[in-house]
Design a protein around this motif. Structure first.
Motif, PDB file in Angstrom:
ATOM      1  N   ILE A 234       0.841  -1.200   0.000  1.00 53.39           N
ATOM      2  CA  ILE A 234       0.000   0.000   0.000  1.00 53.39           C
ATOM      3  C   ILE A 234       0.874   1.248   0.000  1.00 53.39           C
ATOM      4  CG2 ILE A 234      -1.775   1.270   1.258  1.00 53.39           C
ATOM      5  CD1 ILE A 234      -2.743  -1.369  -0.020  1.00 53.39           C
ATOM      6  N   GLU A 235       1.958   1.219   0.769  1.00 53.74           N
ATOM      7  CA  GLU A 235       2.883   2.355   0.777  1.00 53.74           C
ATOM      8  C   GLU A 235       3.455   2.589  -0.624  1.00 53.74           C
ATOM      9  OE1 GLU A 235       6.839   3.938   3.204  1.00 53.74           O
ATOM     10  OE2 GLU A 235       6.421   1.792   3.071  1.00 53.74           O
ATOM     11  N   ARG A 236       3.794   1.502  -1.316  1.00 52.89           N
ATOM     12  CA  ARG A 236       4.330   1.643  -2.674  1.00 52.89           C
ATOM     13  C   ARG A 236       3.289   2.219  -3.619  1.00 52.89           C
ATOM     14  NH1 ARG A 236       7.006  -3.365  -1.524  1.00 52.89           N
ATOM     15  NH2 ARG A 236       5.516  -4.582  -2.756  1.00 52.89           N
ATOM     16  N   HIS A 237       2.025   1.842  -3.416  1.00 50.26           N
ATOM     17  CA  HIS A 237       0.950   2.397  -4.261  1.00 50.26           C
ATOM     18  C   HIS A 237       0.864   3.912  -4.080  1.00 50.26           C
ATOM     19  CE1 HIS A 237      -0.128  -1.542  -5.418  1.00 50.26           C
ATOM     20  NE2 HIS A 237      -1.034  -1.809  -4.494  1.00 50.26           N
ATOM     21  N   LEU A 238       0.992   4.390  -2.844  1.00 43.56           N
ATOM     22  CA  LEU A 238       0.921   5.830  -2.599  1.00 43.56           C
ATOM     23  C   LEU A 238       2.104   6.546  -3.243  1.00 43.56           C
ATOM     24  CD1 LEU A 238      -0.328   6.081   1.106  1.00 43.56           C
ATOM     25  CD2 LEU A 238      -1.653   6.205  -1.007  1.00 43.56           C
ATOM     26  N   ARG A 239       3.267   5.937  -3.180  1.00 48.36           N
ATOM     27  CA  ARG A 239       4.429   6.544  -3.832  1.00 48.36           C
ATOM     28  C   ARG A 239       4.231   6.579  -5.347  1.00 48.36           C
ATOM     29  NH1 ARG A 239       8.517   7.243  -0.187  1.00 48.36           N
ATOM     30  NH2 ARG A 239       8.484   5.900   1.666  1.00 48.36           N
ATOM     31  N   ALA A 240       3.692   5.488  -5.897  1.00 46.00           N
ATOM     32  CA  ALA A 240       3.448   5.431  -7.334  1.00 46.00           C
ATOM     33  C   ALA A 240       2.407   6.469  -7.757  1.00 46.00           C
ATOM     34  CB  ALA A 240       2.985   4.029  -7.734  1.00 46.00           C
ATOM     35  N   ALA A 241       1.523   6.845  -6.825  1.00 45.45           N
ATOM     36  CA  ALA A 241       0.509   7.864  -7.102  1.00 45.45           C
ATOM     37  C   ALA A 241       1.071   9.274  -7.002  1.00 45.45           C
ATOM     38  CB  ALA A 241      -0.667   7.697  -6.142  1.00 45.45           C
ATOM     39  N   GLY A 242       2.366   9.383  -6.732  1.00 46.33           N
ATOM     40  CA  GLY A 242       3.014  10.679  -6.690  1.00 46.33           C
ATOM     41  C   GLY A 242       3.065  11.332  -5.326  1.00 46.33           C
TER      42      GLY A 242
ATOM     43  N   GLN B   3       4.461  11.636  -1.319  1.00 45.05           N
ATOM     44  CA  GLN B   3       5.516  11.287  -0.370  1.00 45.05           C
ATOM     45  C   GLN B   3       4.866  10.419   0.692  1.00 45.05           C
ATOM     46  OE1 GLN B   3       6.422  15.407   0.631  1.00 45.05           O
ATOM     47  NE2 GLN B   3       8.404  15.249  -0.403  1.00 45.05           N
ATOM     48  N   ALA B   4       5.425   9.238   0.938  1.00 46.94           N
ATOM     49  CA  ALA B   4       4.740   8.286   1.816  1.00 46.94           C
ATOM     50  C   ALA B   4       5.646   7.785   2.922  1.00 46.94           C
ATOM     51  CB  ALA B   4       4.216   7.105   1.005  1.00 46.94           C
ATOM     52  N   GLU B   5       5.029   7.519   4.077  1.00 42.01           N
ATOM     53  CA  GLU B   5       5.760   6.940   5.204  1.00 42.01           C
ATOM     54  C   GLU B   5       4.841   5.987   5.943  1.00 42.01           C
ATOM     55  OE1 GLU B   5       6.908   9.878   8.041  1.00 42.01           O
ATOM     56  OE2 GLU B   5       4.889  10.671   8.307  1.00 42.01           O
ATOM     57  N   LEU B   6       5.447   4.978   6.549  1.00 41.69           N
ATOM     58  CA  LEU B   6       4.706   3.933   7.251  1.00 41.69           C
ATOM     59  C   LEU B   6       5.125   3.929   8.714  1.00 41.69           C
ATOM     60  CD1 LEU B   6       4.149   0.325   5.893  1.00 41.69           C
ATOM     61  CD2 LEU B   6       4.842   0.699   8.256  1.00 41.69           C
ATOM     62  N   THR B   7       4.131   4.001   9.606  1.00 45.48           N
ATOM     63  CA  THR B   7       4.382   3.953  11.043  1.00 45.48           C
ATOM     64  C   THR B   7       3.356   3.023  11.691  1.00 45.48           C
ATOM     65  OG1 THR B   7       2.973   5.894  11.430  1.00 45.48           O
ATOM     66  CG2 THR B   7       5.341   6.293  11.124  1.00 45.48           C
ATOM     67  N   HIS B   8       3.514   2.801  12.993  1.00 40.56           N
ATOM     68  CA  HIS B   8       2.581   1.936  13.725  1.00 40.56           C
ATOM     69  C   HIS B   8       2.105   2.623  15.002  1.00 40.56           C
ATOM     70  CE1 HIS B   8       4.843  -1.048  11.282  1.00 40.56           C
ATOM     71  NE2 HIS B   8       3.668  -1.642  11.228  1.00 40.56           N
ATOM     72  N   VAL B   9       0.884   2.322  15.379  1.00 40.60           N
ATOM     73  CA  VAL B   9       0.357   2.735  16.678  1.00 40.60           C
ATOM     74  C   VAL B   9      -0.257   1.505  17.338  1.00 40.60           C
ATOM     75  CG1 VAL B   9      -0.113   5.092  15.901  1.00 40.60           C
ATOM     76  CG2 VAL B   9      -1.936   3.377  15.792  1.00 40.60           C
ATOM     77  N   GLU B  10      -0.312   1.514  18.648  1.00 39.48           N
ATOM     78  CA  GLU B  10      -0.823   0.348  19.367  1.00 39.48           C
ATOM     79  C   GLU B  10      -1.643   0.783  20.570  1.00 39.48           C
ATOM     80  OE1 GLU B  10       1.202  -3.293  21.835  1.00 39.48           O
ATOM     81  OE2 GLU B  10       1.866  -3.030  19.740  1.00 39.48           O
ATOM     82  N   HIS B  11      -2.695   0.022  20.835  1.00 36.98           N
ATOM     83  CA  HIS B  11      -3.617   0.317  21.927  1.00 36.98           C
ATOM     84  C   HIS B  11      -3.965  -1.007  22.595  1.00 36.98           C
ATOM     85  CE1 HIS B  11      -6.735   2.643  23.981  1.00 36.98           C
ATOM     86  NE2 HIS B  11      -7.598   1.693  23.698  1.00 36.98           N
ATOM     87  N   GLU B  12      -3.917  -1.050  23.917  1.00 39.62           N
ATOM     88  CA  GLU B  12      -4.286  -2.285  24.611  1.00 39.62           C
ATOM     89  C   GLU B  12      -5.799  -2.374  24.773  1.00 39.62           C
ATOM     90  OE1 GLU B  12      -2.211  -4.308  28.253  1.00 39.62           O
ATOM     91  OE2 GLU B  12      -3.862  -3.071  29.041  1.00 39.62           O
ATOM     92  N   LEU B  13      -6.343  -3.502  24.385  1.00 36.97           N
ATOM     93  CA  LEU B  13      -7.786  -3.725  24.512  1.00 36.97           C
ATOM     94  C   LEU B  13      -8.070  -4.654  25.685  1.00 36.97           C
ATOM     95  CD1 LEU B  13      -8.886  -4.241  20.788  1.00 36.97           C
ATOM     96  CD2 LEU B  13      -9.054  -2.173  22.184  1.00 36.97           C
ATOM     97  N   ARG B  14      -9.114  -4.329  26.422  1.00 31.40           N
ATOM     98  CA  ARG B  14      -9.615  -5.181  27.507  1.00 31.40           C
ATOM     99  C   ARG B  14     -11.112  -5.345  27.292  1.00 31.40           C
ATOM    100  NH1 ARG B  14      -6.555  -5.793  32.190  1.00 31.40           N
ATOM    101  NH2 ARG B  14      -4.445  -4.912  31.988  1.00 31.40           N
ATOM    102  N   ILE B  15     -11.512  -6.550  26.947  1.00 31.46           N
ATOM    103  CA  ILE B  15     -12.909  -6.810  26.610  1.00 31.46           C
ATOM    104  C   ILE B  15     -13.363  -8.068  27.339  1.00 31.46           C
ATOM    105  CG2 ILE B  15     -14.566  -7.190  24.735  1.00 31.46           C
ATOM    106  CD1 ILE B  15     -12.575  -6.015  22.806  1.00 31.46           C
ATOM    107  N   GLY B  16     -14.538  -8.005  27.939  1.00 28.70           N
ATOM    108  CA  GLY B  16     -15.096  -9.184  28.579  1.00 28.70           C
ATOM    109  C   GLY B  16     -15.198 -10.330  27.578  1.00 28.70           C
TER     110      GLY B  16
ATOM    111  N   THR C 291      -1.232  -0.234  11.372  1.00 25.44           N
ATOM    112  CA  THR C 291      -0.265   0.395  10.489  1.00 25.44           C
ATOM    113  C   THR C 291      -0.884   1.670   9.933  1.00 25.44           C
ATOM    114  OG1 THR C 291       0.621  -1.763   9.849  1.00 25.44           O
ATOM    115  CG2 THR C 291       1.153   0.096   8.431  1.00 25.44           C
ATOM    116  N   PHE C 292      -0.166   2.775  10.050  1.00 26.23           N
ATOM    117  CA  PHE C 292      -0.582   4.064   9.483  1.00 26.23           C
ATOM    118  C   PHE C 292       0.319   4.343   8.282  1.00 26.23           C
ATOM    119  CE2 PHE C 292      -2.988   6.841  12.756  1.00 26.23           C
ATOM    120  CZ  PHE C 292      -3.745   5.764  13.166  1.00 26.23           C
ATOM    121  N   ILE C 293      -0.267   4.451   7.116  1.00 27.91           N
ATOM    122  CA  ILE C 293       0.476   4.762   5.902  1.00 27.91           C
ATOM    123  C   ILE C 293       0.007   6.131   5.414  1.00 27.91           C
ATOM    124  CG2 ILE C 293       1.189   3.958   3.622  1.00 27.91           C
ATOM    125  CD1 ILE C 293      -0.213   1.213   4.703  1.00 27.91           C
ATOM    126  N   LEU C 294       0.875   7.119   5.548  1.00 26.25           N
ATOM    127  CA  LEU C 294       0.528   8.494   5.230  1.00 26.25           C
ATOM    128  C   LEU C 294       1.184   8.919   3.937  1.00 26.25           C
ATOM    129  CD1 LEU C 294      -0.779  11.223   6.160  1.00 26.25           C
ATOM    130  CD2 LEU C 294       1.449  11.745   7.206  1.00 26.25           C
TER     131      LEU C 294
END
Length: 258
Positions: free
Chosen positions: A177-185, A187-200, A247-250
Protein backbone atom coordinates in the motif's frame (compact mmCIF):
# COMPACT_ATOMS: atom_id res chain seq x y z
CA UNK A 1 -16.12 -21.25 2.57
CA UNK A 2 -19.12 -18.96 2.72
CA UNK A 3 -18.49 -15.49 1.24
CA UNK A 4 -20.72 -12.44 1.41
CA UNK A 5 -20.15 -9.13 -0.31
CA UNK A 6 -18.81 -6.37 1.93
CA UNK A 7 -21.76 -4.05 1.30
CA UNK A 8 -24.26 -6.74 2.32
CA UNK A 9 -22.21 -7.55 5.41
CA UNK A 10 -22.29 -3.95 6.63
CA UNK A 11 -25.96 -3.46 5.72
CA UNK A 12 -26.75 -6.32 8.11
CA UNK A 13 -24.40 -5.06 10.80
CA UNK A 14 -25.40 -1.38 10.65
CA UNK A 15 -27.84 -1.36 13.59
CA UNK A 16 -25.28 -2.78 16.04
CA UNK A 17 -22.04 -1.64 14.40
CA UNK A 18 -21.15 1.05 16.95
CA UNK A 19 -21.82 -1.33 19.83
CA UNK A 20 -19.23 -3.76 18.45
CA UNK A 21 -16.58 -1.18 17.63
CA UNK A 22 -16.71 0.87 20.85
CA UNK A 23 -14.38 -1.51 22.68
CA UNK A 24 -14.22 0.82 25.68
CA UNK A 25 -14.83 4.49 26.51
CA UNK A 26 -11.33 5.55 25.48
CA UNK A 27 -10.96 3.62 22.21
CA UNK A 28 -12.73 5.92 19.73
CA UNK A 29 -11.18 9.13 21.14
CA UNK A 30 -7.76 7.45 21.10
CA UNK A 31 -7.99 6.27 17.48
CA UNK A 32 -9.57 9.53 16.32
CA UNK A 33 -6.80 11.47 18.01
CA UNK A 34 -4.15 9.42 16.22
CA UNK A 35 -5.87 10.14 12.90
CA UNK A 36 -6.00 13.87 13.70
CA UNK A 37 -2.30 13.87 14.60
CA UNK A 38 -1.17 11.84 11.60
CA UNK A 39 -3.09 13.99 9.13
CA UNK A 40 -2.26 17.21 11.01
CA UNK A 41 -5.89 18.23 10.64
CA UNK A 42 -6.85 21.91 10.93
CA UNK A 43 -10.26 23.58 11.12
CA UNK A 44 -9.75 25.07 7.63
CA UNK A 45 -9.19 21.66 6.00
CA UNK A 46 -11.63 20.01 3.60
CA UNK A 47 -11.78 16.50 5.04
CA UNK A 48 -13.27 13.16 3.98
CA UNK A 49 -13.58 9.82 5.78
CA UNK A 50 -13.62 7.25 2.95
CA UNK A 51 -15.45 4.16 4.17
CA UNK A 52 -16.82 5.98 7.20
CA UNK A 53 -19.50 3.47 8.10
CA UNK A 54 -21.69 4.99 10.80
CA UNK A 55 -19.32 7.93 11.21
CA UNK A 56 -18.06 6.57 14.51
CA UNK A 57 -14.59 8.09 14.06
CA UNK A 58 -15.66 11.01 11.87
CA UNK A 59 -17.90 12.31 14.67
CA UNK A 60 -15.03 12.29 17.15
CA UNK A 61 -12.58 13.79 14.64
CA UNK A 62 -15.06 16.60 13.97
CA UNK A 63 -15.43 17.15 17.73
CA UNK A 64 -11.67 17.40 18.14
CA UNK A 65 -10.93 19.51 15.03
CA UNK A 66 -14.08 21.67 14.81
CA UNK A 67 -13.89 21.92 10.99
CA UNK A 68 -15.27 25.07 9.41
CA UNK A 69 -16.74 23.05 6.55
CA UNK A 70 -18.59 19.74 7.00
CA UNK A 71 -16.50 16.61 7.14
CA UNK A 72 -17.56 14.20 4.37
CA UNK A 73 -18.67 10.73 5.49
CA UNK A 74 -18.35 8.54 2.40
CA UNK A 75 -19.68 4.99 2.47
CA UNK A 76 -21.50 2.70 -0.01
CA UNK A 77 -23.96 1.55 2.67
CA UNK A 78 -27.00 3.79 3.11
CA UNK A 79 -27.94 1.82 6.23
CA UNK A 80 -24.61 2.66 7.84
CA UNK A 81 -24.82 6.35 6.93
CA UNK A 82 -28.34 6.61 8.33
CA UNK A 83 -26.79 5.98 11.74
CA UNK A 84 -25.33 9.49 11.53
CA UNK A 85 -28.80 10.73 12.42
CA UNK A 86 -31.78 12.28 10.67
CA UNK A 87 -30.86 14.91 9.87
CA UNK A 88 -27.10 14.31 10.25
CA UNK A 89 -25.08 16.68 12.45
CA UNK A 90 -24.28 19.98 10.70
CA UNK A 91 -20.54 19.25 10.77
CA UNK A 92 -20.94 15.94 8.88
CA UNK A 93 -22.18 15.37 5.31
CA UNK A 94 -23.09 11.79 4.30
CA UNK A 95 -22.26 10.70 0.75
CA UNK A 96 -23.40 7.28 -0.48
CA UNK A 97 -20.43 6.13 -2.55
CA UNK A 98 -17.56 3.68 -2.51
CA UNK A 99 -13.87 4.50 -2.56
CA UNK A 100 -13.90 3.48 -6.22
CA UNK A 101 -16.77 5.87 -6.93
CA UNK A 102 -14.76 8.74 -5.46
CA UNK A 103 -11.58 7.71 -7.26
CA UNK A 104 -13.39 7.46 -10.60
CA UNK A 105 -15.27 10.71 -9.94
CA UNK A 106 -18.60 8.93 -10.28
CA UNK A 107 -19.84 10.61 -7.09
CA UNK A 108 -20.27 14.34 -6.64
CA UNK A 109 -18.33 15.94 -3.80
CA UNK A 110 -19.12 19.43 -2.52
CA UNK A 111 -15.42 20.33 -2.59
CA UNK A 112 -13.33 20.66 -5.74
CA UNK A 113 -10.30 19.28 -3.91
CA UNK A 114 -9.63 17.71 -0.52
CA UNK A 115 -6.96 18.70 1.99
CA UNK A 116 -7.14 15.44 3.95
CA UNK A 117 -8.82 12.06 3.73
CA UNK A 118 -8.46 8.76 5.49
CA UNK A 119 -9.44 5.15 4.89
CA UNK A 120 -9.68 3.21 8.14
CA UNK A 121 -9.70 -0.57 7.74
CA UNK A 122 -11.40 -0.37 4.36
CA UNK A 123 -8.58 -0.63 1.83
CA UNK A 124 -8.88 -4.44 1.87
CA UNK A 125 -12.36 -4.08 0.36
CA UNK A 126 -10.94 -2.28 -2.69
CA UNK A 127 -10.59 -4.55 -5.72
CA UNK A 128 -7.73 -2.61 -7.32
CA UNK A 129 -5.93 -0.66 -4.56
CA UNK A 130 -3.25 0.80 -6.87
CA UNK A 131 -5.82 2.28 -9.24
CA UNK A 132 -8.18 3.49 -6.50
CA UNK A 133 -5.45 5.09 -4.40
CA UNK A 134 -4.18 6.85 -7.53
CA UNK A 135 -7.67 8.25 -8.18
CA UNK A 136 -8.06 9.37 -4.57
CA UNK A 137 -4.60 10.95 -4.57
CA UNK A 138 -5.49 12.91 -7.69
CA UNK A 139 -8.22 14.68 -5.72
CA UNK A 140 -5.85 16.06 -3.10
CA UNK A 141 -5.02 19.75 -3.09
CA UNK A 142 -1.32 20.75 -3.04
CA UNK A 143 -0.02 19.69 0.36
CA UNK A 144 -3.02 17.37 0.78
CA UNK A 145 -2.71 14.22 2.89
CA UNK A 146 -4.12 10.71 2.49
CA UNK A 147 -3.95 8.28 5.40
CA UNK A 148 -4.54 4.53 5.13
CA UNK A 149 -5.18 2.92 8.51
CA UNK A 150 -5.02 -0.86 8.39
CA UNK A 151 -4.20 -3.88 10.48
CA UNK A 152 -0.71 -5.31 9.97
CA UNK A 153 -0.10 -8.56 8.08
CA UNK A 154 -0.55 -10.57 11.30
CA UNK A 155 -2.68 -9.85 14.37
CA UNK A 156 -2.73 -11.06 17.97
CA UNK A 157 -6.52 -11.13 18.40
CA UNK A 158 -7.91 -14.02 20.50
CA UNK A 159 -9.77 -15.42 17.47
CA UNK A 160 -9.99 -19.07 16.45
CA UNK A 161 -7.10 -20.39 14.38
CA UNK A 162 -8.94 -20.66 11.06
CA UNK A 163 -9.92 -16.97 11.30
CA UNK A 164 -6.34 -15.91 12.06
CA UNK A 165 -5.06 -18.01 9.16
CA UNK A 166 -7.61 -16.55 6.78
CA UNK A 167 -6.79 -13.05 7.93
CA UNK A 168 -3.14 -13.58 6.98
CA UNK A 169 -4.26 -15.03 3.65
CA UNK A 170 -6.50 -12.09 2.74
CA UNK A 171 -4.90 -9.06 4.40
CA UNK A 172 -3.01 -6.74 2.01
CA UNK A 173 0.65 -6.09 2.78
CA UNK A 174 1.03 -2.56 4.21
CA UNK A 175 4.36 -2.16 2.39
CA UNK A 176 2.54 -2.69 -0.90
CA UNK A 177 0.00 0.00 0.00
CA UNK A 178 2.88 2.36 0.78
CA UNK A 179 4.33 1.64 -2.67
CA UNK A 180 0.95 2.40 -4.26
CA UNK A 181 0.92 5.83 -2.60
CA UNK A 182 4.43 6.54 -3.83
CA UNK A 183 3.45 5.43 -7.33
CA UNK A 184 0.51 7.86 -7.10
CA UNK A 185 3.01 10.68 -6.69
CA UNK A 186 2.76 11.12 -2.93
CA UNK A 187 5.52 11.29 -0.37
CA UNK A 188 4.74 8.29 1.82
CA UNK A 189 5.76 6.94 5.20
CA UNK A 190 4.71 3.93 7.25
CA UNK A 191 4.38 3.95 11.04
CA UNK A 192 2.58 1.94 13.72
CA UNK A 193 0.36 2.73 16.68
CA UNK A 194 -0.82 0.35 19.37
CA UNK A 195 -3.62 0.32 21.93
CA UNK A 196 -4.29 -2.28 24.61
CA UNK A 197 -7.79 -3.72 24.51
CA UNK A 198 -9.62 -5.18 27.51
CA UNK A 199 -12.91 -6.81 26.61
CA UNK A 200 -15.10 -9.18 28.58
CA UNK A 201 -14.79 -12.65 27.08
CA UNK A 202 -18.54 -13.18 26.72
CA UNK A 203 -18.92 -9.83 25.01
CA UNK A 204 -16.10 -10.59 22.60
CA UNK A 205 -17.58 -13.99 21.76
CA UNK A 206 -20.84 -12.20 21.00
CA UNK A 207 -18.99 -9.81 18.71
CA UNK A 208 -17.48 -12.76 16.85
CA UNK A 209 -20.89 -14.41 16.56
CA UNK A 210 -22.22 -11.14 15.08
CA UNK A 211 -19.25 -11.14 12.66
CA UNK A 212 -18.00 -7.73 13.76
CA UNK A 213 -15.04 -8.10 11.39
CA UNK A 214 -15.85 -8.52 7.70
CA UNK A 215 -13.35 -11.39 7.68
CA UNK A 216 -15.78 -13.40 9.83
CA UNK A 217 -18.49 -13.12 7.17
CA UNK A 218 -16.48 -15.66 5.14
CA UNK A 219 -17.35 -18.38 7.68
CA UNK A 220 -20.62 -20.30 7.90
CA UNK A 221 -22.75 -20.23 11.07
CA UNK A 222 -21.52 -23.71 11.94
CA UNK A 223 -17.88 -22.71 11.45
CA UNK A 224 -18.38 -19.63 13.64
CA UNK A 225 -19.90 -21.72 16.45
CA UNK A 226 -17.04 -24.22 16.28
CA UNK A 227 -14.60 -21.34 16.34
CA UNK A 228 -16.27 -19.82 19.38
CA UNK A 229 -16.02 -23.12 21.23
CA UNK A 230 -12.31 -23.24 20.36
CA UNK A 231 -11.95 -19.73 21.76
CA UNK A 232 -13.76 -20.66 24.98
CA UNK A 233 -11.27 -23.46 25.61
CA UNK A 234 -8.22 -21.39 24.69
CA UNK A 235 -9.33 -18.37 26.75
CA UNK A 236 -11.02 -19.29 30.04
CA UNK A 237 -10.18 -15.87 31.53
CA UNK A 238 -13.20 -13.55 32.01
CA UNK A 239 -11.47 -10.52 30.47
CA UNK A 240 -9.48 -10.74 27.25
CA UNK A 241 -6.42 -8.47 27.10
CA UNK A 242 -4.65 -8.12 23.76
CA UNK A 243 -2.86 -5.48 21.66
CA UNK A 244 -4.67 -3.71 18.84
CA UNK A 245 -1.82 -2.69 16.53
CA UNK A 246 -2.39 -0.60 13.43
CA UNK A 247 -0.26 0.39 10.49
CA UNK A 248 -0.58 4.06 9.48
CA UNK A 249 0.48 4.76 5.90
CA UNK A 250 0.53 8.49 5.23
CA UNK A 251 0.87 10.00 1.78
CA UNK A 252 1.26 13.73 1.10
CA UNK A 253 1.07 15.64 -2.15
CA UNK A 254 3.89 18.06 -2.71
CA UNK A 255 3.22 21.78 -2.52
CA UNK A 256 1.03 23.84 -0.23
CA UNK A 257 1.85 25.09 3.24
CA UNK A 258 1.15 21.93 5.27
Amino acid sequence: MERRDARGHYEELAAEYDEHWVYGPDYVPWMSGRIVEALRLRPIDRIADIGSGTGLFAKEVARQVQPRRPLLCVDPSEAMLRRLGTPPPPDLTPIVASAEDIAEQRAHLPYEQLDAMWLKESVHHVADPAHTLQGLSDQLAPGGRLLVVMLPATIQYPLFKAALDRFEELQPNPAVIERHLRAAGLQAELTHVEHELRIGRDRYLGMVRARYMSLLSTFSDNEIEKGIEEMRIAHPEPVLVFPDRFTFILGQRRGGNT
